[in-house]
Design a protein around this motif. Structure first.
Motif, short mmCIF file in Angstrom:
data_model
loop_
_atom_site.label_atom_id
_atom_site.label_comp_id
_atom_site.label_asym_id
_atom_site.label_seq_id
_atom_site.Cartn_x
_atom_site.Cartn_y
_atom_site.Cartn_z
N ASN A 68 11.00 3.09 -5.45
CA ASN A 68 9.70 3.68 -5.13
C ASN A 68 9.25 4.56 -6.28
OD1 ASN A 68 7.43 4.45 -3.81
ND2 ASN A 68 8.44 6.00 -2.56
N ARG A 69 8.87 3.93 -7.38
CA ARG A 69 8.45 4.76 -8.51
C ARG A 69 7.27 4.09 -9.20
NH1 ARG A 69 13.16 2.94 -12.44
NH2 ARG A 69 11.88 1.45 -13.51
N ALA A 70 6.34 4.92 -9.63
CA ALA A 70 5.16 4.39 -10.31
C ALA A 70 5.41 4.50 -11.80
CB ALA A 70 3.95 5.21 -9.92
N ASP A 71 5.48 3.36 -12.49
CA ASP A 71 5.55 3.45 -13.95
C ASP A 71 4.36 2.70 -14.52
OD1 ASP A 71 6.75 0.95 -13.36
OD2 ASP A 71 8.74 1.75 -13.68
N TYR A 72 4.54 1.47 -14.92
CA TYR A 72 3.38 0.76 -15.47
C TYR A 72 2.79 -0.23 -14.46
CZ TYR A 72 6.74 -2.94 -16.53
OH TYR A 72 7.70 -3.91 -16.43
N VAL A 73 3.44 -0.40 -13.32
CA VAL A 73 2.85 -1.20 -12.24
C VAL A 73 2.96 -0.39 -10.95
CG1 VAL A 73 3.21 -3.53 -13.15
CG2 VAL A 73 5.07 -2.40 -11.93
N ALA A 74 2.10 -0.71 -9.96
CA ALA A 74 2.11 0.05 -8.71
C ALA A 74 3.45 -0.13 -8.00
CB ALA A 74 0.97 -0.44 -7.83
N PRO A 75 3.96 0.93 -7.35
CA PRO A 75 5.22 0.77 -6.63
C PRO A 75 5.07 -0.17 -5.44
CG PRO A 75 4.30 2.96 -6.26
CD PRO A 75 3.40 2.28 -7.23
N LEU A 76 6.17 -0.77 -5.02
CA LEU A 76 6.16 -1.67 -3.86
C LEU A 76 6.71 -0.91 -2.66
CD1 LEU A 76 7.61 -4.83 -5.61
CD2 LEU A 76 5.32 -4.64 -4.65
N ALA A 77 6.22 -1.26 -1.47
CA ALA A 77 6.71 -0.62 -0.24
C ALA A 77 7.77 -1.52 0.39
CB ALA A 77 5.55 -0.42 0.73
#
Ligand SMILES: NC(=O)c1ccc[n+]([C@@H]2O[C@H](COP(=O)([O-])OP(=O)(O)OC[C@H]3O[C@@H](n4cnc5c(N)ncnc54)[C@H](OP(=O)(O)O)[C@@H]3O)[C@@H](O)[C@H]2O)c1
Length: 345
Positions: A68-77
């Motif tokens: 659950n981390r936002a880096d260069y793409v949206a995080p997934l649930a």
């Protein structure tokens, strides 16, 4: 037999198999971090097309995307369809720009079917007759990564010494060959004798170092007596440190990836030898391939030409069967692939 085939056809056209995220991985990704689901094949609306996935790509970055981390793409649930690059064929279409039968590639996800209007899920269209393993591999994301990482950040010049880690993988094997095409001396670092002999005997690398059985530092001293002008790093960790200690004046250290850290738990040690960048007036730079997306057509044309004239070789490790997707991701981290790891779904 006829009844069996009919049932199979009905099943293929009505069920959309998916793998979803069941749990955030802790340490090495595990099969039960995924959950299998079956949903109906999606309908298409105005302007949309349905893509039937044929091959899905396994990429080291998928491990990070499950966190659950936002880096260069949206995080997934938890419960989301696992993100995955793939290629597929347009099976139904209400969009003249996405004709039935076209081979397309994009982030199709771990599922049999994806729907797009061309913008909601951007896709690249490949020329008719393109081998899907080529579309997903050497002309896909990892090929583009090798091309832009090496040429834009590495700036290779004839006669320079280039070291590539993860060299027998999808990205590394192409990066090393592009360096060779540009007239460099190329040393690959990979795990195992088979991988190393593929690099030197088939791909034309000047030397290969088996990091699992050799003393990498000593082998680098022997193979790179004048230092390393470009280090194309796919693995990070100890190998990055050993290369940093051996960079030449004005070297470029291209940080493409750091697979040795992706399944690690706890604090990650930094590179001890980074200060050599100062002594050697060198540059270390990271990049993300999607920033070059507008230039993919130019890279594809050049890579296709190298493929056609035999200068560029490629290989894929193809695992058969949708059900093997989670296992295939684990096998990627175990180094079971030579060239591009993919699943034929
Ligand atoms: N910056 C970007 O935009 C971008 C885009 C795509 C990929 N990448 C990065 O490029 C790298 C290669 O990706 P790929 O898709 O081409 O995968 P790949 O190299 O085809 O496959 C991964 C390989 O990594 C090696 N490996 C696994 N664990 C390792 C460890 N602890 N230490 C050293 N090597 C290890 C294994 O080979 P061995 O048998 O040799 O160990 C394995 O075959 C990854 O770090 C990825 O994140 C970056």
């Amino acid at each position: 037999m006829a009844a069996y085939i009919t049932r199979l056809e009905i099943q293929m056209s009505t069920i959309n198999r998916q793998f979803r995220i069941a749990a955030r991985p802790v340490g090495m990704v595990k099969e039960n971090d995924f959950e299998y689901a079956e949903v109906p094949v999606p309908d298409i609306g105005a302007g949309q097309a349905r893509i039937r996935t044929t091959y899905l790509s396994l990429d080291p970055s998928m491990r990070g995307q499950m966190e659950n981390r936002a880096d260069y793409v949206a995080p997934l649930a938890i419960g989301d369809v696992m993100r995955a690059g793939g290629v597929g064929v347009i099976e139904a279409s209400n969009n003249p720009g996405l004709p039935v039968g076209a081979l397309v590639g994009g982030t199709l996800g771990m599922q049999d079917y994806a729907v797009t209007d061309g913008k909601s899920l951007p896709v690249r269209t490949y020329p008719p007759g393109t081998d899907p393993t080529v579309a997903l591999g050497v002309l896909g994301g990892t090929g583009m990564t090798a091309y832009f990482g090496l040429l834009e950040l590495g700036e290779p010049k004839p006669g320079q010494t280039v070291v590539v880690s993860g060299a027998a993988g999808a990205t590394g094997s192409i990066a090393g060959q592009i360096a060779r095409i540009k007239g460099c001396r190329v040393v690959g670092i990979a795990g195992g004798a088979d991988k190393c002999s593929w690099l030197t005997e088939e791909l034309g690398f000047d030397a290969a170092i088996d990091y699992k059985s050799q003393d990498v530092g000593r082998a680098l001293d022997t193979t790179c007596p004048n230092g390393i002008d470009i280090y194309f790093d796919n693995v990070g960790g100890e190998i990055l440190d050993l290369c940093l200690a051996r960079i030449a004046m004005h070297a470029r250290v291209v940080i493409c990836g750091g697979i040795s850290r992706y399944n690690a738990q706890g604090p990650i040690p930094g590179p001890r030898n980074y200060f050599n960048l100062v002594f050697r007036r060198a540059r270390m730079e990271g990049f993300i391939v999607i920033d070059y997306a507008k230039r993919f057509p130019e890279a594809t044309r050049q890579m296709q030409q190298w493929l056609d004239d035999g200068q560029l070789k490629h290989r894929a490790t193809v695992i058969e069967g949708f059900q093997n997707l989670p296992k295939a991701l684990i096998r990627l981290f175990q180094g079971d692939n030579i060239g591009k790891m993919m699943v034929k779904v």
